[in-house]
Design an enzyme around this catalytic site. Structure first.
Site, mmCIF file in Angstrom:
data_model
loop_
_atom_site.group_PDB
_atom_site.id
_atom_site.type_symbol
_atom_site.label_atom_id
_atom_site.label_comp_id
_atom_site.label_asym_id
_atom_site.label_seq_id
_atom_site.Cartn_x
_atom_site.Cartn_y
_atom_site.Cartn_z
ATOM 1 N N HIS A 292 30.828 -1.768 -33.593
ATOM 2 C CA HIS A 292 30.169 -1.522 -32.303
ATOM 3 C C HIS A 292 29.426 -0.179 -32.328
ATOM 4 C CE1 HIS A 292 30.285 -2.319 -27.710
ATOM 5 N NE2 HIS A 292 29.188 -1.676 -28.056
ATOM 6 N N ARG B 224 27.946 -8.328 -26.626
ATOM 7 C CA ARG B 224 29.355 -8.062 -26.360
ATOM 8 C C ARG B 224 30.203 -9.155 -26.999
ATOM 9 N NH1 ARG B 224 28.070 -3.637 -25.344
ATOM 10 N NH2 ARG B 224 28.462 -2.396 -23.487
HETATM 11 P P1 NDP Z 1 18.671 -5.216 -19.894
HETATM 12 O O1 NDP Z 1 19.288 -5.238 -18.562
HETATM 13 O O2 NDP Z 1 17.436 -4.415 -20.105
HETATM 14 O O3 NDP Z 1 18.327 -6.716 -20.345
HETATM 15 C C1 NDP Z 1 19.211 -7.787 -20.191
HETATM 16 C C2 NDP Z 1 18.485 -9.061 -20.595
HETATM 17 O O4 NDP Z 1 19.428 -10.143 -20.601
HETATM 18 C C3 NDP Z 1 17.375 -9.471 -19.621
HETATM 19 O O5 NDP Z 1 16.295 -10.006 -20.366
HETATM 20 C C4 NDP Z 1 18.017 -10.575 -18.788
HETATM 21 O O6 NDP Z 1 17.108 -11.518 -18.293
HETATM 22 C C5 NDP Z 1 18.904 -11.216 -19.838
HETATM 23 N N1 NDP Z 1 20.004 -11.963 -19.223
HETATM 24 C C6 NDP Z 1 21.022 -11.490 -18.459
HETATM 25 N N2 NDP Z 1 21.830 -12.496 -18.071
HETATM 26 C C7 NDP Z 1 21.307 -13.632 -18.596
HETATM 27 C C8 NDP Z 1 21.672 -14.989 -18.542
HETATM 28 N N3 NDP Z 1 22.757 -15.398 -17.865
HETATM 29 N N4 NDP Z 1 20.893 -15.890 -19.183
HETATM 30 C C9 NDP Z 1 19.784 -15.502 -19.856
HETATM 31 N N5 NDP Z 1 19.379 -14.206 -19.954
HETATM 32 C C10 NDP Z 1 20.134 -13.285 -19.330
HETATM 33 O O7 NDP Z 1 19.804 -4.760 -20.905
HETATM 34 P P2 NDP Z 1 19.644 -3.971 -22.293
HETATM 35 O O8 NDP Z 1 18.599 -4.644 -23.100
HETATM 36 O O9 NDP Z 1 19.542 -2.518 -22.050
HETATM 37 O O10 NDP Z 1 21.091 -4.219 -22.939
HETATM 38 C C11 NDP Z 1 21.542 -5.539 -23.166
HETATM 39 C C12 NDP Z 1 22.982 -5.500 -23.632
HETATM 40 O O11 NDP Z 1 23.046 -5.046 -24.986
HETATM 41 C C13 NDP Z 1 23.926 -4.556 -22.890
HETATM 42 O O12 NDP Z 1 24.348 -5.081 -21.648
HETATM 43 C C14 NDP Z 1 25.074 -4.447 -23.866
HETATM 44 O O13 NDP Z 1 25.962 -5.532 -23.669
HETATM 45 C C15 NDP Z 1 24.385 -4.609 -25.225
HETATM 46 N N6 NDP Z 1 24.343 -3.345 -25.953
HETATM 47 C C16 NDP Z 1 25.030 -3.252 -27.134
HETATM 48 C C17 NDP Z 1 25.012 -2.094 -27.864
HETATM 49 C C18 NDP Z 1 25.711 -2.001 -29.171
HETATM 50 O O14 NDP Z 1 25.838 -0.887 -29.694
HETATM 51 N N7 NDP Z 1 26.159 -3.103 -29.750
HETATM 52 C C19 NDP Z 1 24.278 -0.906 -27.398
HETATM 53 C C20 NDP Z 1 23.575 -1.120 -26.155
HETATM 54 C C21 NDP Z 1 23.602 -2.289 -25.482
HETATM 55 P P3 NDP Z 1 16.373 -11.262 -16.852
HETATM 56 O O15 NDP Z 1 15.664 -9.952 -16.967
HETATM 57 O O16 NDP Z 1 15.447 -12.412 -16.739
HETATM 58 O O17 NDP Z 1 17.466 -11.213 -15.826
HETATM 59 C C1 OXD Z 2 26.221 0.122 -24.645
HETATM 60 C C2 OXD Z 2 26.946 0.020 -25.907
HETATM 61 O O1 OXD Z 2 26.388 -0.743 -23.786
HETATM 62 O O2 OXD Z 2 26.998 1.025 -26.642
HETATM 63 O O3 OXD Z 2 25.444 1.075 -24.491
HETATM 64 O O4 OXD Z 2 27.469 -1.046 -26.230
#
Ligand code: NDP
Ligand code: OXD
Length: 315
Positions: free
Chosen positions: A278, A230
Site C-alpha cells: 500500500h 482498496r
Molecule cells: P476521485 O474522487 O478523484 O475519483 C473517484 C473515481 O471513482 C471517480 O471517477 C468516480 O466516478 C469513480 N467512482 C466512484 N464510485 C464509483 C462506482 N460505484 N462506480 C463507478 N465509478 C465510481 O478519487 P481519487 O482518484 O483521488 O482516488 C481514488 C481512490 O484511489 C481513493 O479513494 C483510494 O481508495 C485510492 N488510492 C490509493 C492509493 C494507494 O496508495 N494505493 C493512494 C491514493 C488513493 P464519478 O466521478 O463519476 O462519481
Molecule cells: C490514500 C492512500 O487514500 O494512500 O491516499 O491510500
C-alpha cells in the site's frame, strides 16, 4: 491568524513529530497536538488530521469544525463509529500524489505486460531465463476503473507509453484520448475490452468486491490485473482462482484485505503476483500541509471547499 488547535493521528508518534515540524514553519498559529498523547485534551481541538481515528474521542471534541484525511480515501475515518456526521471531511488532492500514482500505475502495468515477476523469480534463482514478452503496449488496452484524479493522471501517462486507455466511472468523463464508459450498464462492455484492468476506485458500499469472479470472467482471457484502490474492492480468493485457471496472466497488488497482508497468504509467493505494501502514492507532508493550509484559509473565509467527502455518493 487566531491560534487554533489541530489534533493529529496519522503515521504514529513519528508521523506526529514530522507533521508538527512541517506546520511549525508554515503556520506558527496552528498548535499541533497528538491524538494519542496521554495529556491530549479533545475539547480544545478546532481541526483534525487523521487516517484511522480511534473511537471515543470525536464526541469529546465540542469545538471541532473540520476533519482532514491524510490521504485521498476516507474509509479509515468512516470506520470510526463516532465520527461526527455534521463536520465536513476534506480528502487530500495534491498534484504530487496524482503524479506518483501515475508513475506507480505505469510501472505496475508495465510489470504485467513485461512479466516482471517472472524476471524477478529468475534473478532470485540466478537463472538466465531468456523469454520474449508477448505484447507491446501499442497492442494492449488498459481499462481503468475510477477515472478521478488518480485514474486520469494514470491514463495520461499510460497513453504516453503507447497503450490504448479506456475508463469506467459513475458518470461520463471527458479525458483526451480515453473512451469513457459510465455506470453499471456499461461495465461489462468496458471489461470485455480491458487487456489489463486497473482498479482506482474509492471504497464505498457499491465498490465492495467489485473485482470478483464475474468481473474477472468478462476480461479477455489472459488479462492482467492491477489493484491500487482498496483491498475491500477485491475478492482475493477469486483473483487466485483466475490466476490458477489462466483467466488472469498476472497481477500487481498494492492493496489488500486485511492490511498488512498476513505472512501466510498465497499472494506473497505466487509466481504471477507482485505484492507491494500500500505504497502506490502518497504526497510529501509539505505538499499536503500546503493544501491543508490553503483549504483552511478558504474555509475561514466561508468559501466552498474542494474535495469534500460526500455522504450521499459515499466518497
Ligand atoms: P476521485 O474522487 O478523484 O475519483 C473517484 C473515481 O471513482 C471517480 O471517477 C468516480 O466516478 C469513480 N467512482 C466512484 N464510485 C464509483 C462506482 N460505484 N462506480 C463507478 N465509478 C465510481 O478519487 P481519487 O482518484 O483521488 O482516488 C481514488 C481512490 O484511489 C481513493 O479513494 C483510494 O481508495 C485510492 N488510492 C490509493 C492509493 C494507494 O496508495 N494505493 C493512494 C491514493 C488513493 P464519478 O466521478 O463519476 O462519481
Ligand atoms: C490514500 C492512500 O487514500 O494512500 O491516499 O491510500
Amino acid at each position: 491568524m487566531t491560534p487554533k488547535t489541530l489534533a493529529i493521528r496519522t503515521g504514529g508518534a513519528e508521523g506526529f513529530a514530522a507533521w508538527r515540524d512541517v506546520f511549525a514553519t508554515r503556520a506558527p498559529w496552528l498548535r499541533c497536538v497528538h491524538w494519542d498523547d496521554p495529556d491530549f485534551a479533545p475539547a480544545a481541538v478546532d481541526y483534525a488530521l487523521v487516517w484511522e481515528p480511534t473511537a471515543g474521542v470525536f464526541p469529546r471534541m465540542d469545538k471541532l469544525r473540520l476533519i482532514f484525511s491524510s490521504g485521498a480515501g476516507v474509509d479509515g475515518i468512516l470506520a470510526c463509529p463516532d465520527v461526527p456526521r455534521q463536520v465536513p471531511i476534506v480528502r487530500q488532492a495534491v498534484a504530487g500524489a496524482t503524479q506518483r500514482m501515475g508513475e506507480f500505475c505505469a510501472w505496475a502495468v508495465l510489470t504485467v505486460l513485461k512479466e516482471g515477476r517472472r524476471m524477478a523469480i529468475a534473478q532470485a534463482e540466478r537463472r538466465w531465463a531468456y523469454f520474449d514478452p508477448e505484447f507491446a503496449a501499442t497492442e494492449r488496452t488498459v481499462g481503468i476503473m475510477g477515472l478521478g484524479a488518480m485514474g486520469t493522471r494514470s491514463a495520461e501517462m499510460l497513453q504516453g507509453l503507447g497503450f490504448s486507455v479506456i475508463g469506467w466511472s459513475r458518470g461520463r468523463k471527458t479525458v483526451p484520448g480515453v473512451e469513457s464508459f459510465a455506470g453499471a450498464a456499461e461495465l461489462d462492455a468496458f471489461l470485455a475490452r480491458s487487456h489489463i484492468l486497473v482498479c482506482l476506485l474509492p471504497a464505498t458500499p457499491e465498490t465492495r468486491h467489485i473485482v470478483a469472479a464475474r468481473t474477472l470472467s468478462l476480461l479477455p482471457r489472459g488479462a492482467g490485473y492491477v489493484g491500487l484502490g482498496r483491498g475491500m474492492q477485491q475478492n482475493q480468493d477469486d483473483i487466485l482462482a483466475a490466476l490458477e485457471s489462466g483467466q488472469l496472466s498476472g497481477a500487481v497488488l498494492d492493496v489488500f484485505e486485511p492490511e498488512p497482508l498476513p505472512p501466510e497468504h498465497p499472494f506473497w509467493t505466487h509466481p504471477k503476483v507482485t505484492v507491494t505494501a500500500h505504497l502506490a502514492s502518497i504526497a510529501t507532508r509539505e505538499e499536503r500541509a500546503d493544501f491543508m493550509l490553503a483549504t483552511l484559509a478558504a474555509f475561514e473565509r466561508g468559501e466552498q471547499l474542494p474535495m469534500l467527502f460526500d455522504p450521499a455518493r459515499g466518497y
